[in-house]
Design an enzyme around this catalytic site. Structure first.
Site, PDB file in Angstrom:
ATOM      1  N   HIS A 121      62.529 104.634 -26.896  1.00  9.12           N
ATOM      2  CA  HIS A 121      62.159 103.468 -26.096  1.00  9.12           C
ATOM      3  C   HIS A 121      60.648 103.274 -26.109  1.00  9.12           C
ATOM      4  CE1 HIS A 121      66.123 102.613 -24.685  1.00  9.12           C
ATOM      5  NE2 HIS A 121      66.268 103.765 -24.082  1.00  9.12           N
ATOM      6  N   ARG A 139      75.853  95.716 -33.576  1.00 12.58           N
ATOM      7  CA  ARG A 139      76.390  97.072 -33.479  1.00 12.58           C
ATOM      8  C   ARG A 139      77.164  97.228 -32.163  1.00 12.58           C
ATOM      9  NH1 ARG A 139      70.910  97.674 -34.999  1.00 12.58           N
ATOM     10  NH2 ARG A 139      70.603  98.393 -37.139  1.00 12.58           N
ATOM     11  N   GLU A 154      79.919 101.019 -47.742  1.00 12.68           N
ATOM     12  CA  GLU A 154      79.012 102.097 -47.352  1.00 12.68           C
ATOM     13  C   GLU A 154      79.193 103.372 -48.165  1.00 12.68           C
ATOM     14  OE1 GLU A 154      78.482 102.179 -42.804  1.00 12.68           O
ATOM     15  OE2 GLU A 154      80.493 101.349 -43.100  1.00 12.68           O
ATOM     16  N   ASN A 195      72.137 102.267 -45.809  1.00 13.93           N
ATOM     17  CA  ASN A 195      71.750 103.562 -45.246  1.00 13.93           C
ATOM     18  C   ASN A 195      72.768 104.635 -45.627  1.00 13.93           C
ATOM     19  OD1 ASN A 195      69.856 101.929 -44.089  1.00 13.93           O
ATOM     20  ND2 ASN A 195      70.536 102.202 -42.000  1.00 13.93           N
ATOM     21  N   ASP A 196      74.035 104.378 -45.298  1.00 12.02           N
ATOM     22  CA  ASP A 196      75.080 105.348 -45.633  1.00 12.02           C
ATOM     23  C   ASP A 196      75.375 105.367 -47.128  1.00 12.02           C
ATOM     24  OD1 ASP A 196      75.645 106.703 -43.302  1.00 12.02           O
ATOM     25  OD2 ASP A 196      77.101 105.240 -42.597  1.00 12.02           O
ATOM     26  N   ARG A 252      70.391 111.626 -44.742  1.00  9.48           N
ATOM     27  CA  ARG A 252      69.173 110.835 -44.569  1.00  9.48           C
ATOM     28  C   ARG A 252      68.386 111.218 -43.321  1.00  9.48           C
ATOM     29  NH1 ARG A 252      70.692 106.150 -41.244  1.00  9.48           N
ATOM     30  NH2 ARG A 252      72.944 106.109 -40.934  1.00  9.48           N
ATOM     31  N   CYS A 271      73.013  94.802 -45.004  1.00 12.35           N
ATOM     32  CA  CYS A 271      72.594  94.972 -43.609  1.00 12.35           C
ATOM     33  C   CYS A 271      71.922  96.315 -43.363  1.00 12.35           C
ATOM     34  CB  CYS A 271      73.777  94.789 -42.654  1.00 12.35           C
ATOM     35  SG  CYS A 271      75.087  96.013 -42.836  1.00 12.35           S
TER      36      CYS A 271
END
Length: 544
Positions: free
Chosen positions: A188, A295, A430, A453-454, A464, A501
């Site tokens: 955050h 998400r 993915e 990413n995956d 990763r 994405c």
């Protein structure tokens, strides 16, 4: 000159004197308490006062950074009401007959250590939140007043880490930037720094001491490098880079309202990745053309129990209404053993990336899946909603998912509840398995969205999130790029659109490659939209 390197939080350049961040010292030494019940009451009194302080911070944050970022202080209030946290402190006081300060400190370390060792980066980043709420209670217990921010004026702050509440109190007109030896780009604190526009580098791994106080420092938010007591050549070079950075930001502002189109007329849709409806203003602010990845798992991670159909419906409806008719692609539940909620009974797995997650959970627990699909279908009449199934590796999984979706639609028909019968249904690509048979999968769906990413970690067989393997992790690996290109080609042969994405979508070094491969849509974090549009508009694909 001392040079340290960390992780970039906000792409800016800060130049100025450095100041070491100081907090008041709080003793958490354990000592024996005769009346443990009175000590438990003392803890609860401090906890309630801390909650009141957080409400004040929330009200302040609303005006400074908006509802989306202010929500962290609502979450902190919820964390202070968490039964597990409260029970851990109370049990420690009673079992060991010790003071509340020591009990809070022990509970804080327990939960922070547990979160920091999780594989999911989102959950890792919550460790600092536990430390923040615990320190707030400790300050109340000790009668302390916290940090005196008035003494920091036109400086670059150096700290071990900054809590969200501390970051919020930084004035962008007075604080040039900050650098921390610990921390995460997903915290955050990092998000607030980006929102406030403060140049920042975190997780340098190098603790800075009092000898840096007053020395000239440079924070390069583009490279993650921090220069302390720079030589004349470095200072001159970075001053020039700072001027170029300001000019570049002016050019980005000129991109608002313009088409994401190359000089020779190739049009790409630029969408945004978001975690919840509160991110919508950021999408609008950055001129996003839609949402390519919503998400939905954040609805589960932020609840103390399974989100109801009505709660999910309201969240999806809010997102659709906020986007005012623009496309919103909502990914169905993508949760797994490394990303879990206490109420969600998932067994611990040695390799959660290859375990029970995403669509595998939904197909294993169809009633859970139906609840989400009902909420999605009901919300579809309030905008342009597309549903996307994650972690698909076979046609059979698509068939089973669509069968459950049809069951939901049939039931809604019986109940006379409206939904969009033409709602798009797509899948994420993915895994190498999905990419290799994408010609078959394309016949079953309306679109593909490539989760790079995956796809990258599964193709390279490299976790990763394993920082020790960074030197081996190459997202530009030819195998990854070939699988992406193959997926695009197979999608187009079947007449469906294909998007990206994952993080590679915002990689400006690959933009031309993706466009030449025929990509239809790129979905990135909201701040990456305008730089990506600028890059697209600079290209001419007719030129080799």
């Amino acid at each position: 000159m001392l040079t340290v390197k960390g992780k970039c939080v906000f792409a800016g350049i800060a130049i100025g004197p450095m100041a070491l961040f100081h907090r008041s010292t709080i003793s958490t030494a354990a000592h024996t308490i005769e009346n443990v019940e009175a000590e438990a009451v003392r803890f609860h009194s401090a906890r309630k006062k801390a909650i009141s302080q957080l409400q004040d911070l929330y009200d302040k944050a609303l005006t400074r950074v908006g509802k989306e970022q202010a929500a962290v202080f609502e979450i902190h209030q919820m964390m202070l009401d968490d039964p597990d946290y409260i029970e851990a402190v109370e049990d420690t006081i009673r079992a060991n007959s010790i003071n509340a300060e020591a009990a809070v400190d022990q509970a804080s370390k327990k939960f922070a250590d547990m979160l920091s060792t999780m594989e999911d980066t989102y959950m890792q980043a919550r460790a600092i939140d536990v430390k923040d709420i615990s320190r707030r209670i400790l300050e109340v217990l000790s009668g302390g007043i916290g940090v005196d921010f008035t003494k920091y004026n036109h400086v670059i702050i150096a700290a071990d880490d900054l809590a969200p509440s501390e970051t919020l109190q930084l004035d962008p007109d007075k604080i040039l930037g900050f650098v921390t030896s610990e921390g995460s780009t997903n915290s955050h604190t990092a998000i607030l720094a980006r929102t406030l526009g403060i140049a920042a580098v975190v997780n340098t791994g190098t603790a800075l001491h009092t000898d840096v106080d007053g020395k000239t420092a440079i924070v390069d938010g583009y490279t993650g490098l921090v220069y302390i007591d720079p030589d004349e050549a470095t200072l001159t070079k970075m001053q020039q880079k700072q001027a170029e950075s300001l000019a570049y930001k002016k050019q980005l502002e000129d991109m608002r309202g313009k088409e994401s189109m190359t000089q020779d007329g190739y049009k790409v849709e630029l969408f945004a990745n978001v975690g919840n409806p509160n991110n919508i203003p950021q999408v609008i602010m950055n001129d996003g053309e839609g949402i390519g990845l919503f998400r939905s798992e954040f609805l589960y991670l932020e609840h103390n129990d399974y989100p109801t159909e009505e709660e999910q419906f309201e969240a999806y409806k809010k997102a659709l209404e906020g986007m005012k008719g623009k496309k919103v692609v909502i990914r169905t539940l993508d949760i797994g053993a490394d990303k879990k909620a206490d109420y969600f009974p998932l067994a611990q797995e040695e390799n959660p990336a290859l375990g029970l997650r995403a669509i595998r959970i939904c197909l294993t627990r169809p009633e859970l899946f139906k609840t989400q699909l009902r909420a999605l279908c009901r919300a579809s009449v309030f905008g342009k909603l597309s549903v996307m199934f994650p972690m698909i590796i076979s046609s059979d999984e698509i068939d089973r998912s669509k069968d459950i979706l049809q069951e939901v639609r049939n039931q809604l028909d019986k109940e006379g509840i409206a939904y969009d019968p033409n709602m798009e249904v797509g899948i994420m690509i993915e895994t190498p398995a999905a990419a290799i048979i994408s010609d078959e999968l394309a016949k079953e769906v309306d679109f593909f969205s490539i989760g790079t990413n995956d796809l990258t970690q599964y193709t390279l067989a490299i976790d990763r999130q394993h920082t020790g393997l960074d030197k081996f992790f190459n997202p530009h690996h030819p195998a990854v790029l070939r699988l992406i290109k193959q997926t695009i080609e197979n999608g187009h042969k079947a007449g469906i659109w294909v998007g990206i994405c994952g993080e590679l979508g915002a990689d400006l070094e690959l933009t031309e490659y993706f466009l030449r491969a025929g990509i239809d849509e790129l979905s990135v974090s909201p701040p990456a939209i305008l730089p990506l549009r600028k890059k697209i508009r600079s290209l001419n694909l007719s030129q080799k």
